[in-house]
Design a protein around this motif. Structure first.
Motif, PDB file in Angstrom:
ATOM      1  N   ARG A  43      78.785  44.331  47.392  1.00  0.00           N
ATOM      2  CA  ARG A  43      78.279  43.560  47.397  1.00  0.00           C
ATOM      3  C   ARG A  43      79.306  41.945  47.853  1.00  0.00           C
ATOM      4  NH1 ARG A  43      74.450  44.461  42.914  1.00  0.00           N
ATOM      5  NH2 ARG A  43      75.781  44.327  41.305  1.00  0.00           N
ATOM      6  N   ALA A  44      81.257  43.098  46.858  1.00  0.00           N
ATOM      7  CA  ALA A  44      82.402  42.407  47.331  1.00  0.00           C
ATOM      8  C   ALA A  44      82.981  42.710  48.333  1.00  0.00           C
ATOM      9  CB  ALA A  44      83.990  42.820  46.566  1.00  0.00           C
ATOM     10  N   ALA A  45      82.519  43.572  48.836  1.00  0.00           N
ATOM     11  CA  ALA A  45      82.433  43.833  50.635  1.00  0.00           C
ATOM     12  C   ALA A  45      81.944  43.429  51.128  1.00  0.00           C
ATOM     13  CB  ALA A  45      83.131  45.555  50.927  1.00  0.00           C
ATOM     14  N   ALA A  46      80.813  43.303  51.346  1.00  0.00           N
ATOM     15  CA  ALA A  46      79.910  42.505  52.186  1.00  0.00           C
ATOM     16  C   ALA A  46      80.181  41.235  52.523  1.00  0.00           C
ATOM     17  CB  ALA A  46      78.369  42.461  51.890  1.00  0.00           C
ATOM     18  N   GLU A  47      81.238  41.058  51.272  1.00  0.00           N
ATOM     19  CA  GLU A  47      81.375  39.032  51.657  1.00  0.00           C
ATOM     20  C   GLU A  47      82.490  39.438  52.822  1.00  0.00           C
ATOM     21  OE1 GLU A  47      81.835  37.272  47.595  1.00  0.00           O
ATOM     22  OE2 GLU A  47      79.914  37.688  47.039  1.00  0.00           O
ATOM     23  N   ARG A  48      83.512  40.198  52.518  1.00  0.00           N
ATOM     24  CA  ARG A  48      85.136  40.381  53.403  1.00  0.00           C
ATOM     25  C   ARG A  48      84.759  40.289  54.698  1.00  0.00           C
ATOM     26  NH1 ARG A  48      88.202  44.644  51.585  1.00  0.00           N
ATOM     27  NH2 ARG A  48      89.488  43.536  52.680  1.00  0.00           N
ATOM     28  N   ILE A  49      82.965  41.638  55.098  1.00  0.00           N
ATOM     29  CA  ILE A  49      82.816  41.713  56.058  1.00  0.00           C
ATOM     30  C   ILE A  49      82.295  41.330  57.062  1.00  0.00           C
ATOM     31  CG2 ILE A  49      80.833  43.534  57.577  1.00  0.00           C
ATOM     32  CD1 ILE A  49      81.852  45.400  55.288  1.00  0.00           C
ATOM     33  N   ALA A  50      81.607  39.992  55.827  1.00  0.00           N
ATOM     34  CA  ALA A  50      80.497  38.684  56.371  1.00  0.00           C
ATOM     35  C   ALA A  50      81.128  37.663  56.764  1.00  0.00           C
ATOM     36  CB  ALA A  50      79.521  38.630  55.840  1.00  0.00           C
ATOM     37  N   GLU A  51      82.513  37.437  56.648  1.00  0.00           N
ATOM     38  CA  GLU A  51      83.899  36.540  57.495  1.00  0.00           C
ATOM     39  C   GLU A  51      83.968  37.336  58.875  1.00  0.00           C
ATOM     40  OE1 GLU A  51      87.369  37.027  55.431  1.00  0.00           O
ATOM     41  OE2 GLU A  51      87.531  36.123  53.471  1.00  0.00           O
TER      42      GLU A  51
END
Length: 223
Positions: A43-51
């Motif tokens: 989930r933390a990686a997804a938030e970074r990728i979603a930028e």
């Protein structure tokens, strides 16, 4: 929108932690899922990728990789496409064995210090693993020229690809740290004018970051 004249950016995401991370050599064992910590990492990686403005998501078919991709699917609203070329190294007869047992074998020294000369019993060699990753990512770049592609894969395949991108001998690839849910980023140049895809030196990517787990990716990737 993709720009066929620009470089293609590839994010390489290792899957999150599982209950056996650091204890067993899972290889391509089916049915291995993320631990609760692994889901938090995903989930933390997804938030970074979603930028970023992402063109496509690709994943190894193994459950732990597809589960790591799932939060990105939900945040970005994109499907994830399975690509067998992103699979974990096939370790053959060593699949599922305890790392503490394997590191007592004389072959383990070869795995650590001369992997280019090693093939797993009934499995894959390290050079074969590296070549399929190189071929896979170059293929994906031709599908998404000028875009940003995210590939969810495994530690050794990612390390092998990074070593190739850096021009580092495969025998040194174990020196690269690729932690659970870390993101490494490569930029592949556009094909020369008049060419359908890059060739020769034109395929040499730029390594933008390795094993990133915290910082924003916006400064590396033009979104």
């Amino acid at each position: 929108m993709s720009d066929s004249r620009g470089s293609t950016t590839v994010l390489l995401v290792r899957h999150g932690r599982t209950p056996t991370t650091g204890e067993l050599l899972p290889g391509r064992s089916p049915g291995l899922h993320l631990s609760e910590q692994g889901w938090e990492q995903a989930r933390a990686a997804a938030e970074r990728i979603a930028e970023l403005t992402v063109s496509a998501l690709y994943s190894s078919p193994l459950e732990r990789a597809r589960e790591t991709a799932q939060p990105s699917v939900e945040l970005l609203g994109l499907p994830v496409r399975e690509d067998p070329a992103l699979l974990e190294l096939d370790v053959g007869q060593w699949t599922g064995r305890a790392l503490n047992d394997l590191n007592r074998l004389p072959e383990w020294r070869t795995v650590q210090h001369n992997p280019s000369a090693f093939r797993f019993p009934d499995g894959e060699s390290f050079p074969e693993m590296q070549q399929r990753m190189v071929d896979a990512v170059q293929r994906l770049c031709t599908f998404h020229p000028g875009g940003t592609v995210v590939c969810f894969s495994h530690a050794d395949p990612i390390r092998g690809l990074l070593a190739h991108a850096m021009g580092t001998p495969l025998d040194n690839f174990q020196r690269l740290s690729v932690g659970p849910c870390s993101i490494s980023v490569l930029s592949y140049p556009a094909a020369p004018d008049g060419a359908d895809e890059p060739s020769g030196d034109d395929t040499n990517p730029v390594v933008l970051t390795v094993n990133s787990t915290r910082d924003s990716l916006r400064e590396l990737v033009a979104s």
